[in-house]
Design an enzyme around this catalytic site. Sequence first.
Site, mmCIF file in Angstrom:
data_model
loop_
_atom_site.group_PDB
_atom_site.id
_atom_site.type_symbol
_atom_site.label_atom_id
_atom_site.label_comp_id
_atom_site.label_asym_id
_atom_site.label_seq_id
_atom_site.Cartn_x
_atom_site.Cartn_y
_atom_site.Cartn_z
ATOM 1 N N LEU A 91 0.829 -1.210 0.000
ATOM 2 C CA LEU A 91 0.000 0.000 0.000
ATOM 3 C C LEU A 91 0.863 1.259 0.000
ATOM 4 O O LEU A 91 0.401 2.321 -0.421
ATOM 5 C CB LEU A 91 -0.936 0.010 1.214
ATOM 6 C CG LEU A 91 -2.040 -1.059 1.222
ATOM 7 C CD1 LEU A 91 -2.831 -0.984 2.519
ATOM 8 C CD2 LEU A 91 -2.962 -0.931 0.021
ATOM 9 N N HIS A 136 8.274 -4.237 7.570
ATOM 10 C CA HIS A 136 7.970 -2.799 7.711
ATOM 11 C C HIS A 136 8.430 -2.264 9.066
ATOM 12 O O HIS A 136 8.853 -1.110 9.171
ATOM 13 C CB HIS A 136 6.463 -2.558 7.592
ATOM 14 C CG HIS A 136 5.973 -2.353 6.189
ATOM 15 N ND1 HIS A 136 6.418 -1.331 5.391
ATOM 16 C CD2 HIS A 136 5.056 -3.030 5.448
ATOM 17 C CE1 HIS A 136 5.806 -1.394 4.212
ATOM 18 N NE2 HIS A 136 4.977 -2.418 4.222
HETATM 19 ZN ZN ZN Z 1 3.794 -3.038 2.660
#
Ligand code: ZN
Length: 157
Positions: A91, A136
Amino acid sequence: MAIRIIRIDEDPILRKKSKPVTVFDERLKILVDDMVETMHHADGVGLAAPQIGILKQVIVFDLYDDDGPMALINPRIVDKTGIQIEEEGCLSLPGRHGMVERPYEVTVQYEDVTGESYELTGEELLSRVLCHEIDHLNGILYIDKQLEDTEKIAEKV
Ligand code: ZN
């Protein structure tokens, strides 16, 4: 609940390491609720807190199955087996896709929003999502691991 702005592309916060959660309070529950809402609004299967600018070790995912959305606090991979190579997107990197090698299966230890400890084992897509979101938290994006000129393969070892 509120939809938060997803940080994208070269935003430097995406490259920072997130801190462990030590306080399991109402603010954490609000953060988790907002992350789930933001993920659903963006049609994503996973979201990590740094993607909305919060450097805390919190991830959410939803494979749109019976398990529904789940939030993992302080997730860490404690076991992994096998290999899968599949296409991945993010995203925070809109419009891009690439092939990435991940473990076929991972086991993750984590806390829930109340601070209770759990373990979760996921294979195939769930393994991929867990690895991607935990990356992340360490400032790692899938493009760092992207393979060039690879076929789509998935195999159990
Ligand atoms: Zn990601």
